[in-house]
Design a protein around this motif. Structure first.
Motif, mmCIF file in Angstrom:
data_model
loop_
_atom_site.group_PDB
_atom_site.id
_atom_site.type_symbol
_atom_site.label_atom_id
_atom_site.label_comp_id
_atom_site.label_asym_id
_atom_site.label_seq_id
_atom_site.Cartn_x
_atom_site.Cartn_y
_atom_site.Cartn_z
ATOM 1 N N CYS A 3 -2.962 12.349 -4.740
ATOM 2 C CA CYS A 3 -2.465 11.060 -4.249
ATOM 3 C C CYS A 3 -3.300 9.908 -4.808
ATOM 4 C CB CYS A 3 -2.486 11.031 -2.721
ATOM 5 S SG CYS A 3 -1.011 11.745 -1.953
ATOM 6 N N ALA A 4 -4.623 10.112 -4.871
ATOM 7 C CA ALA A 4 -5.499 9.063 -5.402
ATOM 8 C C ALA A 4 -5.150 8.750 -6.847
ATOM 9 C CB ALA A 4 -6.956 9.507 -5.283
ATOM 10 N N GLN A 5 -4.883 9.795 -7.650
ATOM 11 C CA GLN A 5 -4.518 9.588 -9.046
ATOM 12 C C GLN A 5 -3.164 8.894 -9.148
ATOM 13 O OE1 GLN A 5 -4.395 13.203 -11.310
ATOM 14 N NE2 GLN A 5 -3.954 12.168 -13.254
ATOM 15 N N GLU A 6 -2.236 9.299 -8.279
ATOM 16 C CA GLU A 6 -0.896 8.711 -8.330
ATOM 17 C C GLU A 6 -0.934 7.239 -7.926
ATOM 18 O OE1 GLU A 6 3.636 9.907 -6.937
ATOM 19 O OE2 GLU A 6 1.919 11.129 -6.354
ATOM 20 N N VAL A 7 -1.709 6.906 -6.879
ATOM 21 C CA VAL A 7 -1.824 5.523 -6.436
ATOM 22 C C VAL A 7 -2.445 4.665 -7.532
ATOM 23 C CG1 VAL A 7 -3.071 3.991 -4.859
ATOM 24 C CG2 VAL A 7 -1.853 5.974 -3.969
ATOM 25 N N HIS A 46 -5.836 10.015 4.547
ATOM 26 C CA HIS A 46 -5.332 11.119 3.728
ATOM 27 C C HIS A 46 -5.774 10.964 2.279
ATOM 28 C CE1 HIS A 46 -2.446 13.838 1.794
ATOM 29 N NE2 HIS A 46 -2.097 12.814 1.028
ATOM 30 N N LEU A 47 -5.830 9.710 1.808
ATOM 31 C CA LEU A 47 -6.155 9.431 0.410
ATOM 32 C C LEU A 47 -7.580 9.875 0.075
ATOM 33 C CD1 LEU A 47 -4.753 8.048 -2.034
ATOM 34 C CD2 LEU A 47 -5.848 5.929 -1.348
ATOM 35 N N ASP A 48 -8.476 9.772 1.034
ATOM 36 C CA ASP A 48 -9.870 10.159 0.787
ATOM 37 C C ASP A 48 -10.015 11.635 0.436
ATOM 38 O OD1 ASP A 48 -10.736 7.596 1.233
ATOM 39 O OD2 ASP A 48 -11.158 7.925 3.361
ATOM 40 N N GLY A 49 -9.090 12.463 0.901
ATOM 41 C CA GLY A 49 -9.208 13.898 0.642
ATOM 42 C C GLY A 49 -8.105 14.475 -0.203
ATOM 43 N N MET A 57 -1.156 1.211 11.455
ATOM 44 C CA MET A 57 -1.553 2.591 11.761
ATOM 45 C C MET A 57 -1.131 3.542 10.640
ATOM 46 S SD MET A 57 -0.874 2.960 15.872
ATOM 47 C CE MET A 57 -1.438 4.659 15.791
ATOM 48 N N GLU A 58 0.055 3.299 10.111
ATOM 49 C CA GLU A 58 0.543 4.138 9.015
ATOM 50 C C GLU A 58 -0.314 3.946 7.771
ATOM 51 O OE1 GLU A 58 4.573 3.396 7.525
ATOM 52 O OE2 GLU A 58 4.970 5.524 7.858
ATOM 53 N N ARG A 59 -0.739 2.698 7.529
ATOM 54 C CA ARG A 59 -1.614 2.419 6.387
ATOM 55 C C ARG A 59 -2.948 3.147 6.543
ATOM 56 N NH1 ARG A 59 -2.604 -1.435 2.486
ATOM 57 N NH2 ARG A 59 -0.673 -2.510 2.980
ATOM 58 N N ARG A 60 -3.545 3.077 7.751
ATOM 59 C CA ARG A 60 -4.816 3.754 7.988
ATOM 60 C C ARG A 60 -4.666 5.267 7.858
ATOM 61 N NH1 ARG A 60 -7.141 0.402 13.263
ATOM 62 N NH2 ARG A 60 -7.485 -1.593 12.178
ATOM 63 N N ARG A 61 -3.544 5.792 8.333
ATOM 64 C CA ARG A 61 -3.305 7.230 8.225
ATOM 65 C C ARG A 61 -3.241 7.659 6.762
ATOM 66 N NH1 ARG A 61 1.517 10.744 8.671
ATOM 67 N NH2 ARG A 61 2.809 8.873 8.607
ATOM 68 N N PHE A 62 -2.586 6.834 5.934
ATOM 69 C CA PHE A 62 -2.502 7.180 4.519
ATOM 70 C C PHE A 62 -3.863 7.046 3.839
ATOM 71 C CE2 PHE A 62 -1.912 6.094 0.044
ATOM 72 C CZ PHE A 62 -1.196 7.204 -0.379
ATOM 73 N N GLU A 63 -4.631 6.012 4.183
ATOM 74 C CA GLU A 63 -5.955 5.837 3.589
ATOM 75 C C GLU A 63 -6.886 6.982 3.945
ATOM 76 O OE1 GLU A 63 -6.990 1.960 4.981
ATOM 77 O OE2 GLU A 63 -6.086 0.932 3.252
#
Length: 254
Positions: free
Chosen positions: A42-46, A35-38, A27-33
């Motif tokens: 974070c996308a650049q950092e990942v 968040h990552l879409d918007g 669930m935490e992974r899905r929550r971050f993903e």
């Protein structure tokens, strides 16, 4: 409002763990993903942390020292093979003499085998120790990348030298890697520096591979350091830079 802000900060702090595939909770992974879409930052950092982690994996893949095979073959080449035996009457003096010679050869073979085993044991121990040291260093690098406050910065100089630095102030460490570096003669090396106002602090020596990439270098972060630099120095490094920097980049902030 404060709860929403804290939630956003908590999600942002998962960038390092996500890049290393270290989020176990689905669930935490899905929550971050989600968040990552918007979240472009974070996308650049990942993306940057994932690239650093991939380089770390390449550095971990250690192979036995190249001289190990040669030494093993050399030891084998020194072991004498037994001469073919010829059946003789059991009671003859020649058969008795042959048995004595055979016993001496067997004893000599055993002695040579023990020496070879001892040599190979020492070499294997050294290789194992070096591999464990490499793994330990890489675990420390991975801990910096996965730290909640890990921040990444990168730059490319006109000469094509690219640098990436990941800083965790809570861990008190930084990870640096570079690409686009040219091979150097044996009497020269690349040296990393942490820069504070008016001073450059040695932060390690780097040796690029044939493609110009360095393995991730781990260094304790110097308090007050605002930038990192890379220079060419004599083999063994210098106490202070002796050449113009190939690269200077600001430390990550935030």
């Amino acid at each position: 409002m404060n709860g929403e802000l804290n939630t956003r900060q908590d999600v942002h702090m998962l960038a390092g763990a996500y890049a290393l595939d270290a989020i176990d909770d689905e669930m935490e992974r899905r929550r971050f993903e989600a968040h990552l879409d918007g979240c472009p930052s974070c996308a650049q950092e990942v993306a940057g942390l994932a690239e650093t982690a991939a380089r770390l994996g390449q550095a971990t893949a250690a192979t036995p020292p190249p001289e190990l095979k040669g030494r093993v073959l050399a030891e084998i080449g020194q072991v004498r093979q037994l001469a073919p035996t010829v059946a003789r009457p059991q009671g003859s003096r020649r058969a008795s003499a042959d048995r004595k010679v055979g016993a001496r050869v067997a004893a000599a073979m055993a002695a040579v085998g023990l020496v070879a085993a001892a040599v190979l044991g020492v070499l294997a121990y050294r290789a194992h120790t070096e591999l464990e040291e490499l793994r330990s260093a890489n675990r420390q690098v991975a801990a910096v990348l996965a730290a909640p406050d890990a921040r990444l910065a990168g730059t490319t100089e006109r000469r094509g030298v690219e640098g990436t630095v990941v800083l965790s102030r809570s861990a008190g460490r930084m990870v640096f890697l570079a690409s686009g570096l040219q091979p150097l003669p044996d009497d020269k090396t690349y040296q990393l520096w942490q820069l504070t106002p008016g001073r450059a602090h040695p932060a390690g020596l780097l040796r690029p591979d044939e493609d110009g990439y360095t393995a991730p270098a781990l260094a304790v972060s110097v308090p007050g350091a605002t930038a990192v630099g890379l220079t060419v120095e004599p083999a063994g490094g210098s106490a202070a830079p002796t050449t113009a920097p190939l690269l200077v980049m600001e430390m990550p902030t935030g």
